[in-house]
Structures are given as structure tokens and as C-alpha cells.
Scaffold this motif. Structure first.
Motif, PDB file in Angstrom:
ATOM      1  N   SER A 158       0.842  -1.199   0.000  1.00 26.15           N
ATOM      2  CA  SER A 158       0.000   0.000   0.000  1.00 26.15           C
ATOM      3  C   SER A 158       0.874   1.243   0.000  1.00 26.15           C
ATOM      4  CB  SER A 158      -0.890   0.004   1.242  1.00 26.15           C
ATOM      5  OG  SER A 158      -0.094   0.189   2.410  1.00 26.15           O
ATOM      6  N   ALA A 159       0.255   2.401  -0.201  1.00 26.83           N
ATOM      7  CA  ALA A 159       1.002   3.654  -0.213  1.00 26.83           C
ATOM      8  C   ALA A 159       1.713   3.876   1.112  1.00 26.83           C
ATOM      9  CB  ALA A 159       0.059   4.820  -0.515  1.00 26.83           C
ATOM     10  N   ARG A 160       1.032   3.615   2.234  1.00 26.52           N
ATOM     11  CA  ARG A 160       1.652   3.789   3.548  1.00 26.52           C
ATOM     12  C   ARG A 160       2.799   2.807   3.744  1.00 26.52           C
ATOM     13  NH1 ARG A 160       2.728   7.542   6.820  1.00 26.52           N
ATOM     14  NH2 ARG A 160       0.772   8.013   7.837  1.00 26.52           N
ATOM     15  N   GLU A 161       2.617   1.566   3.292  1.00 22.39           N
ATOM     16  CA  GLU A 161       3.685   0.569   3.425  1.00 22.39           C
ATOM     17  C   GLU A 161       4.892   0.940   2.589  1.00 22.39           C
ATOM     18  OE1 GLU A 161       0.932  -3.374   4.398  1.00 22.39           O
ATOM     19  OE2 GLU A 161       1.419  -2.855   2.321  1.00 22.39           O
ATOM     20  N   LEU A 162       4.653   1.541   1.420  1.00 21.14           N
ATOM     21  CA  LEU A 162       5.769   2.022   0.596  1.00 21.14           C
ATOM     22  C   LEU A 162       6.572   3.075   1.334  1.00 21.14           C
ATOM     23  CD1 LEU A 162       4.268   2.365  -3.009  1.00 21.14           C
ATOM     24  CD2 LEU A 162       6.102   0.834  -2.275  1.00 21.14           C
ATOM     25  N   GLU A 163       5.887   3.971   2.024  1.00 25.61           N
ATOM     26  CA  GLU A 163       6.582   5.004   2.790  1.00 25.61           C
ATOM     27  C   GLU A 163       7.405   4.387   3.910  1.00 25.61           C
ATOM     28  OE1 GLU A 163       3.250   8.529   2.106  1.00 25.61           O
ATOM     29  OE2 GLU A 163       3.417   7.535   4.043  1.00 25.61           O
ATOM     30  N   ILE A 164       6.808   3.428   4.628  1.00 31.39           N
ATOM     31  CA  ILE A 164       7.498   2.812   5.752  1.00 31.39           C
ATOM     32  C   ILE A 164       8.732   2.043   5.288  1.00 31.39           C
ATOM     33  CG2 ILE A 164       7.327   1.109   7.608  1.00 31.39           C
ATOM     34  CD1 ILE A 164       5.746   3.633   8.191  1.00 31.39           C
ATOM     35  N   ILE A 165       8.604   1.248   4.225  1.00 27.78           N
ATOM     36  CA  ILE A 165       9.756   0.478   3.749  1.00 27.78           C
ATOM     37  C   ILE A 165      10.845   1.402   3.216  1.00 27.78           C
ATOM     38  CG2 ILE A 165       8.905   0.104   1.385  1.00 27.78           C
ATOM     39  CD1 ILE A 165      10.169  -2.645   1.445  1.00 27.78           C
ATOM     40  N   THR A 166      10.448   2.520   2.614  1.00 27.99           N
ATOM     41  CA  THR A 166      11.425   3.497   2.133  1.00 27.99           C
ATOM     42  C   THR A 166      12.220   4.067   3.297  1.00 27.99           C
ATOM     43  OG1 THR A 166      10.032   4.097   0.245  1.00 27.99           O
ATOM     44  CG2 THR A 166      11.739   5.663   0.885  1.00 27.99           C
ATOM     45  N   LEU A 167      11.541   4.461   4.358  1.00 29.26           N
ATOM     46  CA  LEU A 167      12.213   5.056   5.515  1.00 29.26           C
ATOM     47  C   LEU A 167      13.087   4.034   6.243  1.00 29.26           C
ATOM     48  CD1 LEU A 167       9.322   7.299   6.882  1.00 29.26           C
ATOM     49  CD2 LEU A 167      11.294   7.976   5.515  1.00 29.26           C
ATOM     50  N   ILE A 168      12.612   2.806   6.342  1.00 31.43           N
ATOM     51  CA  ILE A 168      13.432   1.750   6.945  1.00 31.43           C
ATOM     52  C   ILE A 168      14.702   1.551   6.130  1.00 31.43           C
ATOM     53  CG2 ILE A 168      13.577  -0.736   7.391  1.00 31.43           C
ATOM     54  CD1 ILE A 168      10.584  -0.656   8.101  1.00 31.43           C
ATOM     55  N   SER A 169      14.564   1.551   4.817  1.00 33.60           N
ATOM     56  CA  SER A 169      15.703   1.356   3.921  1.00 33.60           C
ATOM     57  C   SER A 169      16.675   2.536   3.958  1.00 33.60           C
ATOM     58  CB  SER A 169      15.221   1.127   2.487  1.00 33.60           C
ATOM     59  OG  SER A 169      14.377   0.002   2.410  1.00 33.60           O
TER      60      SER A 169
END
Length: 220
Positions: free
Chosen positions: A159-170
Motif C-alpha cells: 500500500s502507499a503507507r507501506e511504501l513510505e514505511i519500507i522506504t524510511l526503513i531502507s
């Protein structure tokens, strides 16, 4: 029989309250327990009618949304609060979330997103509409040289929110940093991380970073 989610609507425009009431009444699980046209007695009203969710406009006569939240903060929250506003100003968003609001919804998106917002907040999670969430994310990451500004994702697994979270984790942000900057709880961050790992069938952060690079979320 499953109990309905009791909702209180607070806005200084009767036409908006009427429109939202009609919309929410189409959902069997919802019940509009009360309404307010000013902020003066909202605390007392939601306490009396046992509302679980308050939809609160920022711009209210007698006592505005910020003052209402401050009162809730001081006396103890009788219900969860979703801010409804004409503005997506980051300073306002930051202030209301620090005061304990559970969500932020712009009026231009209210009709299409308010049902989802209520359902998510009722489950104990935070909610932002897409335009607000994107603004928060962009402000947090705008000076990071490793972020790919033109994010694309072809497989639509996340999802859009999950994309943001994985980006920040990365990008090596900690759970606490993500929580503080995106105005969500650390529990919500951890829930997203676990869901992402389950969807991608990976067991560690390395797998998340590989996915982020492969899908052009960050620069290698």
C-alpha cells in the motif's frame, strides 16, 4: 448483535453535518450519536452520548478545534478524535497530533475517505488522507540524497503507507524516528514493518532494502 460505532460530528456548517450524517447513516455499523455547531460544550456532549469517534473541525466558533483538543488533553480523552480541516498546513497537523488527535482529514477528501478514516481510527490506528500523508512524508525526506524522488512500483504489492514505511526503513531511519516524524505510534510502525515482511516473504531488513532498491524507492 454487534454494537455500532457511535460518532459525534462537530462543524460550524449545518450543511456539512447533514451531508456527513447522511453518508455515515448508509453504513450499518455506524451511528451518529450527536452533532455540534460550535466547540463550547463538545467535551460534555461526547461524554454524555458515549461517542467513540469525534469528527472535529479546526475552525469552530466559541472554542476552536485546537482548544477542544487541549481540553481533552487536560481532562482525559472521552473518545478518539479525527480532525476535519480545510487546511493541510504541516504546523497545524503537527500540533493536533501532539495534542492527541488520531487522524487528520481534509474537507476536500472527506466524502470519499471519512468511512475508512473512522474504521481505521476505531481499530486504534492513526489515519491521514493521501494528500496529508504525502506532505508529511515529503517534508521528512526532502533533503535525503538517497531517496528516489520519482518513486514507481509496478507490482502493487504494498500500500502507499507501506511504501513510505519500507522506504524510511531502507534509508536507515529508526522506528522511533519514523513514529515521531510521521505522527504515528511506534506500535503502528512495527505493525507495518511486520506486514511488509510478511507480504514480501523476507525475514530481515536486508530483504526490505533489496526490495526498495529493485523498485526504485531508494538509490543504491
Amino acid at each position: 448483535m454487534k454494537e455500532k460505532i457511535r460518532i459525534h460530528l462537530a462543524d460550524d456548517h449545518q450543511v456539512l453535518i447533514d451531508g456527513l450524517t447522511n453518508l455515515l447513516n448508509t453504513v450499518e455499523e455506524f451511528e451518529v450519536a450527536g452533532t455540534s455547531l460550535d466547540g463550547e460544550n463538545i467535551f460534555e456532549d461526547v461524554t454524555k452520548n458515549n461517542a467513540e469517534i469525534l469528527i472535529l473541525d479546526i475552525s469552530m466558533p466559541k472554542k476552536d478545534g485546537i482548544e477542544v483538543l487541549k481540553e481533552f488533553h487536560q481532562k482525559g480523552f472521552p473518545c478518539k478524535v479525527i480532525i476535519l480541516s480545510s487546511y493541510d498546513d504541516l504546523k497545524i497537523i503537527k500540533e493536533v497530533m501532539k495534542l492527541g488527535a488520531s487522524g487528520y482529514l481534509t474537507k476536500k477528501c472527506a466524502g470519499e475517505n471519512i468511512i475508512e478514516a473512522i474504521e481505521i481510527v476505531h481499530l486504534g490506528q492513526e489515519y491521514f488522507d493521501d494528500s496529508v500523508r504525502e506532505k508529511i512524508f515529503n517534508t521528512f525526506t526532502e533533503n535525503n540524497p538517497k531517496l528516489n524522488k520519482s518513486i514507481t512500483q509496478e507490482d502493487k504489492i504494498l500500500s502507499a503507507r507501506e511504501l513510505e514505511i519500507i522506504t524510511l526503513i531502507s534509508l536507515e531511519y529508526s522506528g522511533k524516528e519514523i513514529s515521531e516524524q510521521l505522527f504515528i505510534s511506534t506500535n503502528t510502525v512495527e505493525t507495518h514493518r511486520k506486514n511488509i515482511m510478511k507480504k514480501l516473504k523476507t525475514k530481515n531488513t536486508i530483504g526490505l532494502v533489496k526490495y526498495a532498491i529493485k523498485n526504485n524507492l531508494i538509490k543504491s
